[in-house]
Design an enzyme around this catalytic site. Structure first.
Site, PDB file in Angstrom:
ATOM      1  N   HIS A  84      73.650 -95.204  34.015  1.00  0.00           N
ATOM      2  CA  HIS A  84      74.765 -96.068  33.609  1.00  0.00           C
ATOM      3  C   HIS A  84      75.852 -96.200  34.663  1.00  0.00           C
ATOM      4  O   HIS A  84      76.822 -96.912  34.469  1.00  0.00           O
ATOM      5  CB  HIS A  84      75.377 -95.567  32.300  1.00  0.00           C
ATOM      6  CG  HIS A  84      76.153 -94.292  32.483  1.00  0.00           C
ATOM      7  ND1 HIS A  84      75.555 -93.060  32.550  1.00  0.00           N
ATOM      8  CD2 HIS A  84      77.480 -94.062  32.635  1.00  0.00           C
ATOM      9  CE1 HIS A  84      76.474 -92.131  32.719  1.00  0.00           C
ATOM     10  NE2 HIS A  84      77.658 -92.715  32.777  1.00  0.00           N
TER      11      HIS A  84
HETATM   12  C1  UD1 Z   1      82.359 -94.148  30.837  1.00  0.00           C
HETATM   13  C2  UD1 Z   1      82.959 -93.211  31.898  1.00  0.00           C
HETATM   14  C3  UD1 Z   1      81.845 -92.386  32.542  1.00  0.00           C
HETATM   15  C4  UD1 Z   1      80.969 -91.708  31.506  1.00  0.00           C
HETATM   16  C5  UD1 Z   1      80.469 -92.751  30.527  1.00  0.00           C
HETATM   17  C6  UD1 Z   1      79.599 -92.150  29.452  1.00  0.00           C
HETATM   18  C7  UD1 Z   1      84.912 -94.168  33.010  1.00  0.00           C
HETATM   19  C8  UD1 Z   1      85.451 -94.742  34.262  1.00  0.00           C
HETATM   20  N1  UD1 Z   1      83.612 -93.952  32.957  1.00  0.00           N
HETATM   21  O1  UD1 Z   1      81.557 -95.106  31.515  1.00  0.00           O
HETATM   22  O2  UD1 Z   1      82.426 -91.403  33.355  1.00  0.00           O
HETATM   23  O3  UD1 Z   1      79.896 -91.078  32.150  1.00  0.00           O
HETATM   24  O4  UD1 Z   1      81.608 -93.378  29.924  1.00  0.00           O
HETATM   25  O5  UD1 Z   1      79.047 -93.150  28.692  1.00  0.00           O
HETATM   26  O6  UD1 Z   1      85.668 -93.888  32.105  1.00  0.00           O
HETATM   27  N2  UD1 Z   1      80.326-100.661  26.009  1.00  0.00           N
HETATM   28  C9  UD1 Z   1      79.817-100.999  24.782  1.00  0.00           C
HETATM   29  N3  UD1 Z   1      80.074-100.178  23.732  1.00  0.00           N
HETATM   30  C10 UD1 Z   1      80.821 -99.061  23.853  1.00  0.00           C
HETATM   31  C11 UD1 Z   1      81.357 -98.726  25.109  1.00  0.00           C
HETATM   32  C12 UD1 Z   1      81.095 -99.538  26.170  1.00  0.00           C
HETATM   33  O7  UD1 Z   1      79.132-102.001  24.622  1.00  0.00           O
HETATM   34  O8  UD1 Z   1      81.010 -98.338  22.843  1.00  0.00           O
HETATM   35  C13 UD1 Z   1      80.000-101.521  27.175  1.00  0.00           C
HETATM   36  C14 UD1 Z   1      81.043-102.529  27.478  1.00  0.00           C
HETATM   37  O9  UD1 Z   1      80.413-103.698  27.897  1.00  0.00           O
HETATM   38  C15 UD1 Z   1      81.785-101.944  28.631  1.00  0.00           C
HETATM   39  C16 UD1 Z   1      80.716-101.130  29.344  1.00  0.00           C
HETATM   40  O10 UD1 Z   1      79.852-100.688  28.298  1.00  0.00           O
HETATM   41  O11 UD1 Z   1      82.382-102.893  29.433  1.00  0.00           O
HETATM   42  C17 UD1 Z   1      81.228 -99.952  30.108  1.00  0.00           C
HETATM   43  O12 UD1 Z   1      82.039 -99.137  29.293  1.00  0.00           O
HETATM   44  P1  UD1 Z   1      83.251 -98.285  29.935  1.00  0.00           P
HETATM   45  O13 UD1 Z   1      83.987 -97.581  28.869  1.00  0.00           O
HETATM   46  O14 UD1 Z   1      84.057 -99.163  30.841  1.00  0.00           O
HETATM   47  O15 UD1 Z   1      82.564 -97.246  30.890  1.00  0.00           O
HETATM   48  P2  UD1 Z   1      81.165 -96.487  30.820  1.00  0.00           P
HETATM   49  O16 UD1 Z   1      80.231 -97.181  31.723  1.00  0.00           O
HETATM   50  O17 UD1 Z   1      80.729 -96.230  29.424  1.00  0.00           O
END
Ligand code: UD1
Length: 370
Positions: A210
């Protein structure tokens, strides 16, 4: 004696896992601490958030700020705004933050600017790679904190090098604590789960990816997918897909391709489920920090698809190997998946992440400090 108010801020999947044993410890043994759990809302899908509260028996958060997704600045700013309001209203004696996510950064910055002391769980991890959002977050959070709970001796050394030795306490890693509590459930449920998925132990490779560096560049992701399809010709591939990765793989048309062969894509798994999949895998391919550690603790050989790691302890005895080039994945996986000698070595390695009592130490230090 008046109670001490501690605000614990969580928001992303790994933070729920790391905090669970600390919450349990404080609630069961430290009545003098009034703990309020705040959810930033960074992760909001049922499979990314709620399932962990349920499985790990974490009490519902007092407030969910529903910051949601967005660019790093937008997401962090949304959280900071909500947290600042809450901190001004409730005036906690201390704010506690685990890990290295944008939630960690937002909470520690909001608190330190209001002169509220910050305690950081999992302090001192360093990958040396400032292009990773997590490296920025963990460094800044450490420098905003007055109490640094370091999981390993390496973390202690890193913090000392940055002049933070006085605030540092070696506690061990709370992920060992939580793993200990969950292992009986893993044992109990594993046969049923493997049967349902028609999987045999040691007969598949588990994949989780991810990191933006792997999945945001579609060319690189396409190369990774091609490599996984090669692996699948020899060994079944089980791939629980993070929402970020799912969106990018969909753009590549990955899910409907007849070339996938024995690749099984599935939704993100709960904590017990992912540990069942990991414990029974012949090896792991990942870019997650937590999964590198969990595979080490469960004696499963790991390939980390990155050029750096914040967990160098896992590299001992080749238990974990860094690999950057996607085209090298098939060879690397097949070399470790059937390597009995490597598996024996890994099983005999010393665990540098603590004895499973990190949460007890954290709660005691917190109480003494307050
Ligand atoms: C975040 C953390 C990372 C951790 C990971 C675990 C940061 C910078 N990164 O990354 O260190 O390893 O969590 O999962 O904080 N999304 C959904 N549903 C959700 C959450 C996210 O669909 O419940 C999608 C959204 O499109 C979003 C993308 O995932 O834009 C990324 O989510 P984000 O919270 O920005 O960071 P992670 O990649 O999850």
């Amino acid at each position: 004696m008046s109670k001490m108010d501690v605000m614990l801020v969580v928001g992303a999947r790994p933070q729920f896992i790391k905090s669970a044993p600390v919450i349990k410890e404080i609630l069961s043994k430290h009545r003098e601490i009034d703990l309020s759990i705040i959810h930033s809302g960074q992760h909001y899908d049922q499979q990314m958030s709620e399932i962990f509260f349920r499985e790990l028996k974490i009490p519902a958060p007092l407030v969910n700020l529903q910051a949601g997704s967005g660019s790093h600045a937008t997401q962090t700013a949304m959280m900071m705004k909500g947290l600042e309001g809450l901190m001004l209203k409730t005036k906690p004696h201390m704010v506690m933050v685990p890990g290295d996510t944008n939630t960690t950064l937002a909470a520690s910055l909001a608190a330190v600017k209001l002169a509220i002391p910050v305690a950081h769980i999992e302090a001192g991890m360093r990958s040396g790679d400032m292009t990773m959002p997590e490296e920025i977050n963990r460094k800044l959070a450490d420098h905003c904190s007055t109490l640094l709970f370091a999981p390993t001796q390496t973390a202690v050394c890193n913090l000392k090098k940055e002049g933070l030795g006085k605030a540092t306490r070696l506690t061990g890693d709370t992920m060992v604590d939580v793993l200990h509590t969950v292992v009986p459930f893993v044992q109990l449920k594993q046969d049923t789960m493997l049967e349902r998925l028609e999987l045999l132990p040691q007969d598949y490779v588990l994949v989780t990816l991810h990191r933006p560096s792997n999945v945001d560049n579609l060319n690189r992701l396409r190369e990774i997918l091609t490599a996984l399809r090669k692996v699948a010709k020899r060994l079944q591939v089980i791939f629980p897909v993070h929402p970020r990765t799912r969106a990018r793989l969909a753009k590549l048309g990955a899910f409907s391709s007849p070339k996938n062969g024995r690749i099984t894509f599935m939704s993100p798994q709960g904590y017990i489920e992912i540990l069942i999949l990991l414990k029974n895998a012949s090896c792991l391919l990942t870019d997650s920090g937590g999964m590198q550690k969990e595979s080490f603790l469960l004696h499963v050989p790991c390939i980390t698809l990155r050029s750096t790691t914040e967990w160098p302890e896992t590299l001992i005895g080749k238990a974990n190997q860094l690999l950057f080039k996607p085209e090298m994945i098939p060879k690397a996986i097949l070399e470790i998946a059937f390597n009995e000698k490597l598996k024996q070595t890994i099983t005999s390695l010393r665990n540098p992440f603590g004895d499973g009592h990190a949460s007890g130490k954290i709660a005691r230090i917190l109480k003494e400090t307050l």
